[in-house]
Scaffold this motif. Structure first.
Motif, PDB file in Angstrom:
ATOM      1  N   PHE A 321     -37.903 -34.202   9.578  1.00  0.00           N
ATOM      2  CA  PHE A 321     -36.919 -33.825  10.591  1.00  0.00           C
ATOM      3  C   PHE A 321     -35.588 -33.447   9.934  1.00  0.00           C
ATOM      4  CE2 PHE A 321     -33.513 -34.768  13.598  1.00  0.00           C
ATOM      5  CZ  PHE A 321     -33.942 -34.105  14.730  1.00  0.00           C
ATOM      6  N   GLY A 322     -35.201 -34.228   8.913  1.00  0.00           N
ATOM      7  CA  GLY A 322     -33.967 -33.914   8.184  1.00  0.00           C
ATOM      8  C   GLY A 322     -34.050 -32.566   7.499  1.00  0.00           C
ATOM      9  N   GLU A 323     -35.223 -32.257   6.930  1.00  0.00           N
ATOM     10  CA  GLU A 323     -35.401 -30.964   6.274  1.00  0.00           C
ATOM     11  C   GLU A 323     -35.313 -29.826   7.283  1.00  0.00           C
ATOM     12  OE1 GLU A 323     -38.589 -28.579   3.419  1.00  0.00           O
ATOM     13  OE2 GLU A 323     -39.031 -30.611   4.102  1.00  0.00           O
ATOM     14  N   SER A 336     -21.060 -31.728  13.075  1.00  0.00           N
ATOM     15  CA  SER A 336     -20.813 -33.176  13.096  1.00  0.00           C
ATOM     16  C   SER A 336     -22.118 -33.957  13.106  1.00  0.00           C
ATOM     17  CB  SER A 336     -19.954 -33.555  14.316  1.00  0.00           C
ATOM     18  OG  SER A 336     -20.643 -33.289  15.519  1.00  0.00           O
ATOM     19  N   ARG A 337     -23.148 -33.404  13.734  1.00  0.00           N
ATOM     20  CA  ARG A 337     -24.436 -34.094  13.766  1.00  0.00           C
ATOM     21  C   ARG A 337     -25.099 -34.071  12.383  1.00  0.00           C
ATOM     22  NH1 ARG A 337     -22.699 -36.669  17.213  1.00  0.00           N
ATOM     23  NH2 ARG A 337     -22.718 -36.057  19.396  1.00  0.00           N
ATOM     24  N   ILE A 338     -25.013 -32.942  11.690  1.00  0.00           N
ATOM     25  CA  ILE A 338     -25.587 -32.867  10.343  1.00  0.00           C
ATOM     26  C   ILE A 338     -24.822 -33.799   9.404  1.00  0.00           C
ATOM     27  CG2 ILE A 338     -26.059 -31.351   8.370  1.00  0.00           C
ATOM     28  CD1 ILE A 338     -26.467 -29.082  10.361  1.00  0.00           C
ATOM     29  N   LEU A 372     -31.439 -34.850   1.201  1.00  0.00           N
ATOM     30  CA  LEU A 372     -29.991 -35.119   1.197  1.00  0.00           C
ATOM     31  C   LEU A 372     -29.232 -33.937   0.617  1.00  0.00           C
ATOM     32  CD1 LEU A 372     -27.760 -37.250   1.736  1.00  0.00           C
ATOM     33  CD2 LEU A 372     -28.027 -37.958  -0.644  1.00  0.00           C
ATOM     34  N   SER A 373     -29.737 -33.374  -0.475  1.00  0.00           N
ATOM     35  CA  SER A 373     -29.095 -32.221  -1.104  1.00  0.00           C
ATOM     36  C   SER A 373     -29.079 -31.021  -0.157  1.00  0.00           C
ATOM     37  CB  SER A 373     -29.821 -31.869  -2.401  1.00  0.00           C
ATOM     38  OG  SER A 373     -29.269 -30.720  -2.987  1.00  0.00           O
ATOM     39  N   ARG A 374     -30.212 -30.806   0.541  1.00  0.00           N
ATOM     40  CA  ARG A 374     -30.291 -29.671   1.467  1.00  0.00           C
ATOM     41  C   ARG A 374     -29.343 -29.860   2.657  1.00  0.00           C
ATOM     42  NH1 ARG A 374     -36.077 -30.613   1.356  1.00  0.00           N
ATOM     43  NH2 ARG A 374     -36.939 -29.663  -0.531  1.00  0.00           N
TER      44      ARG A 374
END
Length: 648
Positions: A321-323, A336-338, A372-374
């Motif tokens: 989901f993060g990706e 702000s959500r990211i 995290l990096s993306r």
């Protein structure tokens, strides 16, 4: 048989050596710094030592005695073959007897294997029979193991350990595209995540059955049925982890599903993901690893392997989901959500690294760092897109009433929310100025005061840049007004709003007092220019120039009457126009009314006082008090007219 007898006799004198070796293997196996392959080798060596110990136990047993013992074991094992009930539900005594019988089957099988039998020997048939008994026992133990894991699963109640936001999933529709949401400040409010109860280990399985599960696991591994036990455990715990995510309302979504989702739904899911990550990693996964250690702790690397195998799919589902969020469109409303997602994942990184520290957990660990990096890249790209969206926001019609434009409200409330992410944004934007030369405008160069102190932060540079882009856009929007006074009125309103937003919030520490002073000077200049453009021509009608008789310094009554009538007409027209103009801020509205009133009333009183003797009451349409009262109606946003009014 001679060689086999020789081998057995050599083993007989090695009990102490075996015990010592097993102690060393166990100590080394607990060393987390060993590689996965080294730990696996040690586990295999430990199994071989257990086999050697079992040989010692049965070294004096003859074949006939083995057959008798096998018969007794077989009878016990087969007695449960047709029984649909669970052994461990029948009480501890029956469970203990079955476990002992299964362990005896293991020892007898190992003893028969050590005799180096030929296929034609009767003993070989006995070995085949022993294998069958052991297999049936292991199959039943696998079933019992799975049943105990499932039936003794403890209910997961996230409300006892959850990290609640100040508001539950308020759906917002604030969008940089429309800039039309008056409640944008509320809709962009950041979740306030409690850090209470973050270190919280749950009993995922009832503590009473842990010793039984551990005994079954140890026996199955010693009997070389480790894969069956391992898979049974992983399958049961995968289901439990899936149920946990279901309870936390985290549905399985593909990247395509996320990319197609409407913002209102997606916004809600992001909030839920942020809270779920904290509960899942710090509470549930920590408890899951503890459970794995309780059951497999005596078996070395298996403890880690079983945890990783059970939890990997669920963890990768969350990271997926993060990706998806990181590769989706860089819409400014998502920033702000990211940032929330980046913050929680960054905060959890040490926990995840610790949970998956071994080689077998490296895929999860690596994926976490990559996501995290993306997300960081997405934050930078979205930040830039936010600037572009402000710069490219075009209006075709002037903003009614000259009040505070929706764009101004959105942008200033937006940057106010970003103050919650100072540390993250300073980190992510640190080297971004070189990548984005347009991020800094000439107005953003450090002042002498700043040069004397430390250099301004990356976030301060970029937020000032946003304010500068906004001001430039507003300047373009002001040109849509044909009335010069309304152009200045509009800019006064909006720049004043910007200054107040900065002065009354944490933005003050980022923008600095020098920026606020410049902003105050700008809106005051626009207020002064408004007064000049609106009232200078009207007040010029209250001067004596042009009302004297030709060739004389005496005042012409006819010209005087015409002049006062022209003043009233101009005043009434301005009144009608500017009562429809709006100053939302009460203090600014009062200040501008007072400033305007002082100039107009003083000029009117002076003019009427000087020439009152030449004018009759019918020519004096309004008193100074009337005009002062009328001026109090200005800037309310409700058009009024004085053309048909009588003296008050």
């Amino acid at each position: 048989m001679g060689d086999c007898d020789s081998t057995i006799s050599e083993v007989e004198g090695e009990e102490n050596l075996i015990a010592a070796a097993r102690h060393i293997v166990k100590a080394l196996g607990s060393n987390k710094k060993l590689t996965f392959s080294a730990r696996k080798t040690l586990a295999e060596l430990g199994s071989q030592l257990s086999t050697m110990a079992a040989l010692n136990e049965t070294k004096g047993v003859g074949v006939s005695e083995i057959e008798d013992r096998l018969y007794a074991v077989e009878e016990k094992i087969l007695s449960w073959e047709e029984d649909q009930s669970m052994i461990w539900d029948s009480g501890p005594e029956e469970a203990s007897e079955y476990l002992n019988a299964a362990d005896e089957a293991r020892k007898l099988t190992e003893r028969l294997e050590s005799l180096c039998l030929n296929k034609d020997d009767d003993e070989y048939k006995l070995l085949h029979r022993a294998h069958n008994v052991l297999q049936k026992a292991m199959e039943r133990l696998e079933e019992e193991f799975s049943h105990m894991l499932v039936e003794n699963r403890q209910p997961f109640e996230p409300e006892h350990v959850s990290f609640r936001s100040s508001e539950e999933d308020v759906l917002d529709e604030g969008s940089i595209i429309s800039f039309g949401d008056e409640s944008i400040e509320d809709s962009l409010q950041r979740d306030s995540l409690s850090r209470a109860s973050e270190e919280y280990i749950l009993d995922l399985v009832h503590p009473d059955v842990i010793p039984e599960l551990r005994c079954i696991a140890n026996l199955m591994f010693n009997s070389n049925y480790d894969q069956e036990c391992y898979q049974a455990y992983s399958s049961a715990r995968k289901d439990a982890l899936d149920e946990c995510l279901f309870i936390l309302e985290m549905e399985k979504l593909s990247i395509e599903d996320v990319l197609k989702m409407e913002w209102v739904s997606l916004n809600s899911k992001i909030k839920r993901w942020v809270r779920t990550m904290k509960i899942f990693v710090r509470v549930y996964l920590a408890s899951e690893k503890c459970l794995s250690h309780q059951i497999f702790g005596e078996l070395g690397a298996v403890c880690v392997d079983s945890f990783v195998e059970a939890s990997k799919a669920s963890m990768l589902q969350l990271l997926n989901f993060g990706e998806a969020m990181s590769i989706g469109p860089h819409q400014p409303e998502k920033l702000s959500r990211i940032l929330d997602m980046y913050e929680v994942l960054s905060d959890l990184l040490p926990d995840i690294d610790a949970l998956y520290s071994d080689e077998v957990g490296s895929p999860v660990r690596i994926e976490c760092h990559e996501v995290l990096s993306r997300l960081g890249d997405s934050v930078r790209a979205t930040f830039l897109e936010f600037k572009n969206a402000i710069a490219s926001n075009v209006s075709t019609n002037p903003f009614a009433g000259g009040g505070i434009h929706h764009l101004t409200r959105y942008v200033m409330n937006y940057v106010k929310i970003l103050t919650d992410y100072c540390e993250i944004l300073n980190f992510l934007l640190k080297d971004h100025d070189e990548d984005d030369p347009s991020s800094l405008s000439p107005d953003m160069s450090p002042t002498k005061e700043e040069e004397n102190k430390s250099s301004i932060s990356p976030m301060a540079r970029h937020l000032r840049s946003i304010a500068s882009i906004l001001e430039s856009n507003l300047d373009g929007k002001s040109k849509l007004y044909k009335d010069a006074s309304l152009q200045h009125f509009f800019l006064m309103n909006n720049i004043y709003y910007m200054a107040q937003k900065v002065k009354g919030s944490e933005l003050r520490h980022i923008f600095g007092d020098e920026w606020i002073r410049k902003c105050n000077w700008k809106f005051q200049q626009h207020a002064m220019n408004y007064e000049r453009a609106s009232w200078s021509s009207i007040l010029s009608l209250l001067k004596d120039e042009g009302i004297q008789n030709p060739g004389s310094n005496s005042i012409s009554k006819t010209l005087l009457k015409e002049r006062i009538r022209s003043f009233y007409i101009a005043f009434e027209e301005t009144y009608k126009t500017q009562t429809s103009w709006l100053i939302p801020d009460h203090q600014l509205r009062e200040d501008l009314r007072i400033s305007t009133s002082l100039k107009v009333i003083q000029a009117y009183r002076t003019f009427v006082g000087r020439h009152g003797s030449l004018l009759s009451d019918k020519h004096i349409k309004y008193t100074a008090d009337d005009l002062e009262s009328f001026l109090l109606d200005l800037f309310e946003g409700s058009p009024k007219s004085l053309q048909n009014s009588h003296r008050r």
